[in-house]
Design an enzyme around this catalytic site. Structure first.
Site, PDB file in Angstrom:
ATOM      1  N   ARG A 172       0.662  -1.209   0.004  1.00  0.00           N
ATOM      2  CA  ARG A 172      -0.153  -0.195  -0.129  1.00  0.00           C
ATOM      3  C   ARG A 172       0.856   1.334   0.008  1.00  0.00           C
ATOM      4  O   ARG A 172       0.455   2.122  -0.655  1.00  0.00           O
ATOM      5  CB  ARG A 172      -0.955   0.125   1.187  1.00  0.00           C
ATOM      6  CG  ARG A 172      -2.144  -0.902   1.041  1.00  0.00           C
ATOM      7  CD  ARG A 172      -2.705  -1.329   2.329  1.00  0.00           C
ATOM      8  NE  ARG A 172      -1.639  -2.354   2.636  1.00  0.00           N
ATOM      9  CZ  ARG A 172      -1.947  -3.599   2.366  1.00  0.00           C
ATOM     10  NH1 ARG A 172      -2.917  -4.227   1.473  1.00  0.00           N
ATOM     11  NH2 ARG A 172      -1.136  -4.514   2.640  1.00  0.00           N
ATOM     12  N   ARG A 198      11.675   3.703   2.840  1.00  0.00           N
ATOM     13  CA  ARG A 198      11.188   2.837   3.758  1.00  0.00           C
ATOM     14  C   ARG A 198      12.460   2.005   4.225  1.00  0.00           C
ATOM     15  O   ARG A 198      13.136   1.104   3.176  1.00  0.00           O
ATOM     16  CB  ARG A 198      10.102   1.821   3.270  1.00  0.00           C
ATOM     17  CG  ARG A 198       9.997   0.746   4.146  1.00  0.00           C
ATOM     18  CD  ARG A 198       8.676   0.015   4.134  1.00  0.00           C
ATOM     19  NE  ARG A 198       7.329   0.741   4.461  1.00  0.00           N
ATOM     20  CZ  ARG A 198       6.170   0.333   4.648  1.00  0.00           C
ATOM     21  NH1 ARG A 198       6.133  -1.036   3.888  1.00  0.00           N
ATOM     22  NH2 ARG A 198       5.259   1.113   4.945  1.00  0.00           N
ATOM     23  N   HIS A 225       5.836   5.801  10.969  1.00  0.00           N
ATOM     24  CA  HIS A 225       5.296   5.764   9.742  1.00  0.00           C
ATOM     25  C   HIS A 225       4.485   7.175   9.811  1.00  0.00           C
ATOM     26  O   HIS A 225       3.125   6.880   9.754  1.00  0.00           O
ATOM     27  CB  HIS A 225       4.681   4.626   9.688  1.00  0.00           C
ATOM     28  CG  HIS A 225       4.257   4.147   8.346  1.00  0.00           C
ATOM     29  ND1 HIS A 225       4.266   5.199   7.400  1.00  0.00           N
ATOM     30  CD2 HIS A 225       3.593   2.946   7.902  1.00  0.00           C
ATOM     31  CE1 HIS A 225       3.829   4.144   6.064  1.00  0.00           C
ATOM     32  NE2 HIS A 225       3.651   3.214   6.476  1.00  0.00           N
TER      33      HIS A 225
END
Ligand code: NCD
Length: 305
Positions: free
Chosen positions: A55, A106, A134
């Site tokens: 996602r 990430r 996050h």
């Protein structure tokens, strides 16, 4: 204001005013996402994903394409020089900043996005740094709550599951500190919320309680935020084995919730929400997925626009 902010590394980089602005812009992006725009034409976003993602990476890419921009990057560290040849993060960043206008990163290490930003001349967005934070997920979670419940101030929310290693609940917990909310922290004792996040929430004046059964967590709240137990972050897999399957939200458990409560989850899920729950009116996690696109469109536009 984020217009003057170069990077988005921690949710603590944003004031309440910044967050409200991003949420307002995200709402405006609902229409832009359908029609598409050329607002970021000529801009290039580099996605550097050293950890798995579905996602976050795809919604960032979808957001950039809907704004007319272009995308490059890697989704598997093994095919990059960092994975295959041992290149340092600093050198990877000093290279990619010459190819793009913004870096979305990430990485499995806490602090990695901050380090990347120190070496980068172009803006860096943290798309997940170890078990630490996050921030863009927290923004899309807040946007989902506002859209589905009509407000954030005045709500009660249970953060459930792996509150120790789950980075989404760390950022969301700190983001909620800007609002007038009641928070229940719902975790098996070994996976309790990080003390620093609890301190942040209490200092901000939030009403915070800790409970260790899911049943307690489901009662009398407007939002149930479920999370996955983060298997990959356990130093010893036996600790994970002892905890897996502890929290399971099935139809019976949904029956304990208020009729108008909603269930959110950053996804992916493993076994913490039964598929039968998906068709209940409370299940909103796939609507939450859509919020990821508009929120990231707003973030990219505020940083690059
Ligand atoms: C989360 C993550 O990567 O921290 N996923 C996501 O970005 N939606 C949650 C998780 O992996 O459990």
């Amino acid at each position: 204001m984020i217009g003057r902010l170069h990077n988005l590394i921690s949710i603590l980089d944003l004031t309440r005013q910044d967050i409200d602005l991003i949420l307002e812009h995200s709402a405006k992006m609902e229409q832009v996402a359908i029609k598409k725009s050329k607002d970021l034409e000529g801009k290039i976003m580099a996605c550097l994903f050293f950890e798995p993602s579905t996602r976050t990476r795809l919604s960032f890419e979808s957001a950039m394409f809907r704004l007319g921009g272009s995308v490059l990057g890697f989704a598997d560290v093994a095919v990059s020089s960092a994975g295959g040849k041992g290149e340092t993060l600093a050198d990877t960043i000093r290279t990619v900043e010459r190819y793009a206008d913004v870096i979305v990163i990430r990485h499995n290490l806490d602090g990695s996005a901050r380090v990347a930003a120190e070496f980068s001349k172009i803006p860096v967005i943290n798309a997940g740094s170890g078990s630490e934070e996050h921030p863009t997920q927290a923004l899309l979670d807040l946007y989902s709550i506002k859209k589905l419940k009509g407000k954030i101030d005045g709500i009660s929310i249970s953060l459930c599951g792996d509150l120790k290693y789950g980075r989404t609940v760390h950022s969301l917990g700190m983001a909620l500190s800007h609002y007038d909310v009641t928070v229940k922290l719902v975790a098996p004792p070994p996976l309790r919320m990080k003390p620093a996040v609890i301190a942040e929430m209490k200092e901000a004046g939030l009403r915070v309680t800790e409970v260790d059964t899911l049943e307690e967590g489901l009662k009398d709240v407007d939002v149930v935020y479920m999370t996955r137990i983060q298997k990959e972050r356990f130093p010893d897999v036996r600790e994970y084995d002892a905890l897996k399957g502890k929290f399971r939200l099935g139809l019976k458990e949904v029956g304990l919730m208020r009729d108008d409560a909603i269930i959110l989850h950053p996804l992916p899920r493993v076994d913490e929400i039964d598929p039968e729950v998906d068709s209940t009116p409370q299940a909103k996690y796939f609507e939450q997925v859509h919020s990821g696109v508009v929120t990231r469109m707003a973030i990219l536009k505020l940083i690059l626009g």
